[in-house]
Design a protein around this motif. Structure first.
Motif, PDB file in Angstrom:
ATOM      1  N   GLN A 234       6.842   7.318  -7.597  1.00  0.00           N
ATOM      2  CA  GLN A 234       6.628   5.912  -7.955  1.00  0.00           C
ATOM      3  C   GLN A 234       5.139   5.565  -7.916  1.00  0.00           C
ATOM      4  OE1 GLN A 234       8.275   2.972  -8.628  1.00  0.00           O
ATOM      5  NE2 GLN A 234      10.205   4.004  -8.984  1.00  0.00           N
ATOM      6  N   MET A 235       4.434   6.075  -6.911  1.00  0.00           N
ATOM      7  CA  MET A 235       3.022   5.743  -6.740  1.00  0.00           C
ATOM      8  C   MET A 235       2.104   6.578  -7.627  1.00  0.00           C
ATOM      9  SD  MET A 235       3.027   3.271  -4.737  1.00  0.00           S
ATOM     10  CE  MET A 235       4.637   2.574  -4.573  1.00  0.00           C
ATOM     11  N   ALA A 236       2.670   7.495  -8.417  1.00  0.00           N
ATOM     12  CA  ALA A 236       1.869   8.308  -9.325  1.00  0.00           C
ATOM     13  C   ALA A 236       1.554   7.567 -10.622  1.00  0.00           C
ATOM     14  CB  ALA A 236       2.577   9.620  -9.627  1.00  0.00           C
ATOM     15  N   SER A 237       2.194   6.434 -10.837  1.00  0.00           N
ATOM     16  CA  SER A 237       1.905   5.646 -12.032  1.00  0.00           C
ATOM     17  C   SER A 237       1.193   4.358 -11.615  1.00  0.00           C
ATOM     18  CB  SER A 237       3.200   5.309 -12.764  1.00  0.00           C
ATOM     19  OG  SER A 237       3.909   4.313 -12.064  1.00  0.00           O
ATOM     20  N   PRO A 238       0.449   3.754 -12.522  1.00  0.00           N
ATOM     21  CA  PRO A 238      -0.291   2.540 -12.148  1.00  0.00           C
ATOM     22  C   PRO A 238       0.584   1.311 -11.959  1.00  0.00           C
ATOM     23  CG  PRO A 238      -0.957   3.325 -14.331  1.00  0.00           C
ATOM     24  CD  PRO A 238       0.077   4.258 -13.819  1.00  0.00           C
TER      25      PRO A 238
ATOM     26  N   TYR B 179     -11.286  -3.074   8.067  1.00  0.00           N
ATOM     27  CA  TYR B 179     -10.018  -2.567   7.549  1.00  0.00           C
ATOM     28  C   TYR B 179      -9.843  -3.004   6.103  1.00  0.00           C
ATOM     29  CZ  TYR B 179      -8.661  -0.964  12.121  1.00  0.00           C
ATOM     30  OH  TYR B 179      -8.625  -0.276  13.307  1.00  0.00           O
ATOM     31  N   ASP B 180      -9.084  -2.225   5.337  1.00  0.00           N
ATOM     32  CA  ASP B 180      -8.841  -2.508   3.932  1.00  0.00           C
ATOM     33  C   ASP B 180      -7.354  -2.318   3.649  1.00  0.00           C
ATOM     34  OD1 ASP B 180      -9.121  -2.998   1.244  1.00  0.00           O
ATOM     35  OD2 ASP B 180     -10.079  -1.079   0.787  1.00  0.00           O
ATOM     36  N   TRP B 181      -6.777  -3.171   2.805  1.00  0.00           N
ATOM     37  CA  TRP B 181      -5.349  -3.081   2.530  1.00  0.00           C
ATOM     38  C   TRP B 181      -5.019  -2.242   1.316  1.00  0.00           C
ATOM     39  CZ3 TRP B 181      -6.182  -8.809   2.880  1.00  0.00           C
ATOM     40  CH2 TRP B 181      -6.798  -9.303   1.742  1.00  0.00           C
ATOM     41  N   SER B 182      -5.998  -1.538   0.768  1.00  0.00           N
ATOM     42  CA  SER B 182      -5.714  -0.660  -0.365  1.00  0.00           C
ATOM     43  C   SER B 182      -5.933   0.797   0.025  1.00  0.00           C
ATOM     44  CB  SER B 182      -6.587  -1.024  -1.561  1.00  0.00           C
ATOM     45  OG  SER B 182      -7.936  -0.762  -1.278  1.00  0.00           O
ATOM     46  N   TRP B 183      -5.113   1.655  -0.534  1.00  0.00           N
ATOM     47  CA  TRP B 183      -5.171   3.095  -0.281  1.00  0.00           C
ATOM     48  C   TRP B 183      -5.308   3.807  -1.619  1.00  0.00           C
ATOM     49  CZ3 TRP B 183      -4.690   5.392   4.606  1.00  0.00           C
ATOM     50  CH2 TRP B 183      -4.358   4.526   5.640  1.00  0.00           C
ATOM     51  N   LYS B 184      -6.230   4.745  -1.730  1.00  0.00           N
ATOM     52  CA  LYS B 184      -6.405   5.538  -2.948  1.00  0.00           C
ATOM     53  C   LYS B 184      -5.542   6.806  -2.911  1.00  0.00           C
ATOM     54  CE  LYS B 184     -10.149   3.502  -4.880  1.00  0.00           C
ATOM     55  NZ  LYS B 184      -9.941   2.752  -6.068  1.00  0.00           N
ATOM     56  N   SER B 185      -5.294   7.336  -1.738  1.00  0.00           N
ATOM     57  CA  SER B 185      -4.597   8.603  -1.592  1.00  0.00           C
ATOM     58  C   SER B 185      -3.206   8.386  -0.995  1.00  0.00           C
ATOM     59  CB  SER B 185      -5.408   9.529  -0.686  1.00  0.00           C
ATOM     60  OG  SER B 185      -4.662  10.645  -0.310  1.00  0.00           O
ATOM     61  N   PHE B 186      -2.182   8.919  -1.662  1.00  0.00           N
ATOM     62  CA  PHE B 186      -0.821   8.800  -1.149  1.00  0.00           C
ATOM     63  C   PHE B 186      -0.641   9.617   0.130  1.00  0.00           C
ATOM     64  CE2 PHE B 186       3.482  10.468  -0.762  1.00  0.00           C
ATOM     65  CZ  PHE B 186       4.175   9.279  -0.611  1.00  0.00           C
ATOM     66  N   SER B 187      -1.239  10.796   0.189  1.00  0.00           N
ATOM     67  CA  SER B 187      -1.046  11.650   1.371  1.00  0.00           C
ATOM     68  C   SER B 187      -1.659  11.023   2.617  1.00  0.00           C
ATOM     69  CB  SER B 187      -1.611  13.047   1.125  1.00  0.00           C
ATOM     70  OG  SER B 187      -2.983  12.971   0.832  1.00  0.00           O
ATOM     71  N   SER B 188      -2.807  10.368   2.492  1.00  0.00           N
ATOM     72  CA  SER B 188      -3.395   9.721   3.664  1.00  0.00           C
ATOM     73  C   SER B 188      -2.591   8.485   4.056  1.00  0.00           C
ATOM     74  CB  SER B 188      -4.858   9.363   3.420  1.00  0.00           C
ATOM     75  OG  SER B 188      -4.981   8.485   2.339  1.00  0.00           O
TER      76      SER B 188
END
Length: 138
Positions: free
Chosen positions: A12-16, A111-120
């Motif tokens: 699901q998170m692989a698409s924008p 702190y930031d509420w956005s994540w670029k990496s799914f694994s992290s």
């Protein structure tokens, strides 16, 4: 969550335009993709109980200790230098190497509420929450 749920979440998170709801302990977490057209990239936003509250990002900026439980559990810790390299070089010329070295050690933590990496994101959720379940939307 089982591995199949994590795989579905990753897909699901692989698409924008992906989104998914999770229950992490007592919190309902909505993961939603946002796109940045200027950088041509996307990141995952985390809504906790349906909100993005700026007050949750508040912390001790020197030590990084959050003031709210939501920041510790779900948000990404960001550490950056308080001074730019150009400023440090200028201070090195004026005050000397020792003072400039002290200034490079000074960091600003938030702190930031956005994540670029799914694994992290997955690693952070598993480390900071005891039970994570997927909420199926009807």
């Amino acid at each position: 969550m089982e591995q199949a749920d994590w795989d579905a979440l990753k897909e699901q998170m692989a698409s924008p335009w992906g989104s998914m709801k999770l229950r992490c302990d007592a919190f309902e977490v909505h993961l939603s993709q946002q796109t940045d057209s200027t950088k041509k990239s996307w990141s995952t936003l985390i809504y906790v109980d349906g909100y993005l509250k700026g007050a949750w990002l508040d912390c001790d900026h020197k030590t990084g200790v959050p003031k709210h439980e939501e920041a510790r559990r779900f948000y990404r810790k960001v550490t950056c230098s308080l001074y730019s390299k150009k400023e440090i070089e200028a201070y090195r010329k004026v005050f000397g190497k020792r003072k400039a070295t002290e200034m490079t050690a000074t960091k600003f933590i938030t702190y930031d509420w956005s994540w670029k990496s799914f694994s992290s994101l997955k690693k952070h959720l598993l480390a900071n929450n005891t039970s994570i379940t997927r909420i199926n939307e009807i």
